[in-house]
Scaffold this active site. Structure first.
Site, PDB file in Angstrom:
ATOM      1  N   GLU A   1      45.777  19.884  57.846  1.00 28.46           N
ATOM      2  CA  GLU A   1      45.230  18.872  56.930  1.00 28.46           C
ATOM      3  C   GLU A   1      44.148  19.429  56.010  1.00 28.46           C
ATOM      4  O   GLU A   1      43.126  18.780  55.778  1.00 28.46           O
ATOM      5  CB  GLU A   1      44.675  17.683  57.741  1.00 28.46           C
ATOM      6  CG  GLU A   1      45.777  16.954  58.470  1.00 28.46           C
ATOM      7  CD  GLU A   1      45.265  15.853  59.389  1.00 28.46           C
ATOM      8  OE1 GLU A   1      45.832  14.753  59.361  1.00 28.46           O
ATOM      9  OE2 GLU A   1      44.309  16.089  60.157  1.00 28.46           O
TER      10      GLU A   1
HETATM   11  C1  ACM Z   1      46.509  17.207  63.682  1.00 30.35           C
HETATM   12  O1  ACM Z   1      46.895  16.221  64.318  1.00 30.35           O
HETATM   13  N1  ACM Z   1      45.852  17.074  62.549  1.00 30.35           N
HETATM   14  C2  ACM Z   1      46.777  18.554  64.155  1.00 30.35           C
END
Ligand code: ACM
Length: 529
Positions: A333
């Site tokens: 992310e």
């Molecule tokens: C995640 O759940 N951002 C690895």
């Protein structure tokens, strides 16, 4: 009735009660027939019941060969058995019969074992101490659930006769705990470690940094912990592990044959670090600490040299504290980092991990950069993840990147079970118990070579979880299923049979004080009957 007859009657009744036999024919407090050898989670590789059960008694000794490691496992077993049995159970290198822990060459692998049980005793044989330890967990599950209690219980302590031969399908059977969104104390982490060990989990992945908190002391950048660790989701006081705390977690995990895999999430999920040191920000301005639950808004400054001084120092200090082979660098992310910068960052950071003697693990977005040779990618996609993203992961696996499977809509333990689950999130959907168990890691991503799958891991993100009770409600009953996917052969996976074995675990969780979700998919009330 003459008095001594009456005395005999009373003694006889006491004996029957002690054996768990009811005079009235009602269900006994504790079944006198031993748990069948195949009632274990994770399902053992092969089970051959037969012969008489072994009964642990006041006179039972625990025999070990001369090795220090075998003795350590034997002492762990004795310490586990003494409170509930009330027996002395001395650990000794002499004599025969009783419980025996043997290290011997054999086709067990590093973690496998054989358990032989009969009238004369129970023998665990393994090639190494990890195998003995896992065998002890099997023995534990074969004993009545009351063995888990810390006060003396009546027994009897029977182990069914026969032989179990067992070794794991995968070398990576992990659980992740997010100690950043909410901080968990060393004792809370130890409690979870003990629960993981019962199901033969062998990796504890600690998510040590995120936007909301930096949880590990770093001497060269002290404000990371003292300031960056000073809060958490919701604005509570947060906290961090001193190096001594972290070493204690590592030591305790190792005593349960779990390897700690520390994660510093980079280049995104870094607000706590950016808030602690203004110089780490591209504009030189430190943002405030963050106590919300958004993701994707922070990034290390890829163009600044100080970023790499920071990364080098953090990885050096963390690697020095970590006896395990792996260091997780996150990489998920990174929505506030351009793709070009992301690739550049990973190209510079992965060699730092290698320089300090560790192997890189990253979330699967790492496959969008160039994974280092030997790196592992942790896949956390969903059924609905795009074909392109899956194809990138498959291609990396075909080129030698090992995979750890953590599909979010299967094994994220923080996902709600149903819409009514009071804790957890639901961005990956609701994950009931069957859904978390009923999939095959070996066939999950078509096109991935079988050897590329190194195992499975169940992450526990803690945006909504604040204490052990919360962790346990989300982990149980799903965690044992993930453990079974990691340990047992794909051929043994059968939900209809599994749910009966799972139901039988509830009595053990009750004895351990573990509160769990009573999923309507599991036949709880039929357990053990
Ligand atoms: C995640 O759940 N951002 C690895």
């Amino acid at each position: 009735m003459r008095p001594h007859h009456r005395t005999l009657r009373i003694l006889g009744s006491l004996l029957l009660v002690a054996m768990g036999v009811s005079m009235t024919g009602a269900a006994p407090a504790q079944a006198a027939s031993p748990t069948p050898l195949d009632r274990v989670i994770p399902a053992p590789t092969s089970v051959a019941p037969g012969g008489s059960p072994y009964r642990i008694t006041r006179g039972t000794h625990i025999h070990v060969d001369g090795s220090r490691e075998a003795r350590r496992v034997a002492e762990y077993l004795a310490a586990f058995l003494r409170p509930s049995t009330g027996y002395r159970l001395p650990v000794t290198e002499h004599g025969a019969g009783g419980i025996r822990l043997r290290l011997a060459k054999g086709p067990f692998g590093a973690e496998g074992y054989r358990l032989d049980s009969g009238r004369q005793g129970v023998t665990l044989t393994a090639a190494g101490p990890a195998g003995l330890f896992h065998g002890v967990q099997t023995l534990r599950q074969l004993l009545p659930a009351a063995v888990e209690k810390d006060t003396v219980q009546p027994g009897p302590w029977l182990v069914a006769g026969g032989t179990i031969t067992d070794s794991p399908r995968y070398g990576w059977r992990g659980a992740m705990l997010d100690v950043s969104r909410h901080f968990f104390t060393v004792d809370q982490v130890k409690r979870y470690i003990d629960q993981l060990a019962l199901y033969k989990i062998n990796k504890l992945h600690l998510h040590l940094s995120d936007d909301q908190g930096w949880r590990i002391a770093v001497d060269s950048w002290p404000r990371l912990a003292t300031y960056g660790g000073s809060t958490e989701v919701g604005g509570g006081p947060g906290g961090f592990y001193t190096k001594a705390d972290y070493r204690e977690i590592v030591r305790y995990a190792a005593s349960r044959y779990l390897e700690v895999v520390p994660e510093i999430d980079m280049p995104g999920h870094t607000n706590a670090a950016l808030a602690s040191y203004a110089d780490l920000n591209c504009d030189g301005v430190a943002p405030p600490l963050y106590t919300g639950t958004e993701v994707g808004f922070s990034s290390l400054c890829v163009g600044k040299e100080i970023t790499y001084d920071f990364v080098d120092d953090v990885i050096r200090e963390l690697a020095a504290l970590t006896p395990g082979r792996y260091l997780h660098i996150g990489g998920d992310e990174a929505h506030s980092t351009s793709h070009e910068d992301y690739v550049k960052f990973m190209d510079r950071v992965q060699p730092v991990v290698a320089k300090y003697g560790k192997t890189v693990v990253g979330w699967h977005q790492l496959t969008g950069a160039t994974p280092a040779k030997g790196a592992l990618a942790q896949y956390w996609g969903l059924d609905s993840t795009s074909a392109e993203e899956k194809a990138r992961v498959v291609k990396a696996a075909q080129s030698g990147t090992g995979l750890i499977l953590s599909p979010a809509d299967r094994v994220y333990l923080d996902m709600k079970y149903t819409k009514d689950t009071p804790l957890g999130l639901s961005w990956a959907g609701y994950v009931e118990v069957r859904r978390s168990y009923d999939w095959d890691p070996g066939a999950y991503l078509p096109g991935v070579p079988a050897g590329a799958v190194r195992g499975v891991e169940a992450p526990m993100w803690s945006e909504t979880l604040e204490n052990s009770e919360h962790i346990e409600y989300m982990a149980f009953p799903r965690l044992p299923g993930v453990a079974e996917l990691g340990w047992s052969s794909g051929a043994s996976r059968d939900w209809e049979r599994y749910k009966v074995r799972l139901a039988a675990q509830a009595e053990r969780w009750n004895a351990l004080g573990i509160g769990y979700y009573r999923s309507p998919q599991v036949p709880w009330d039929s357990a053990g009957r």
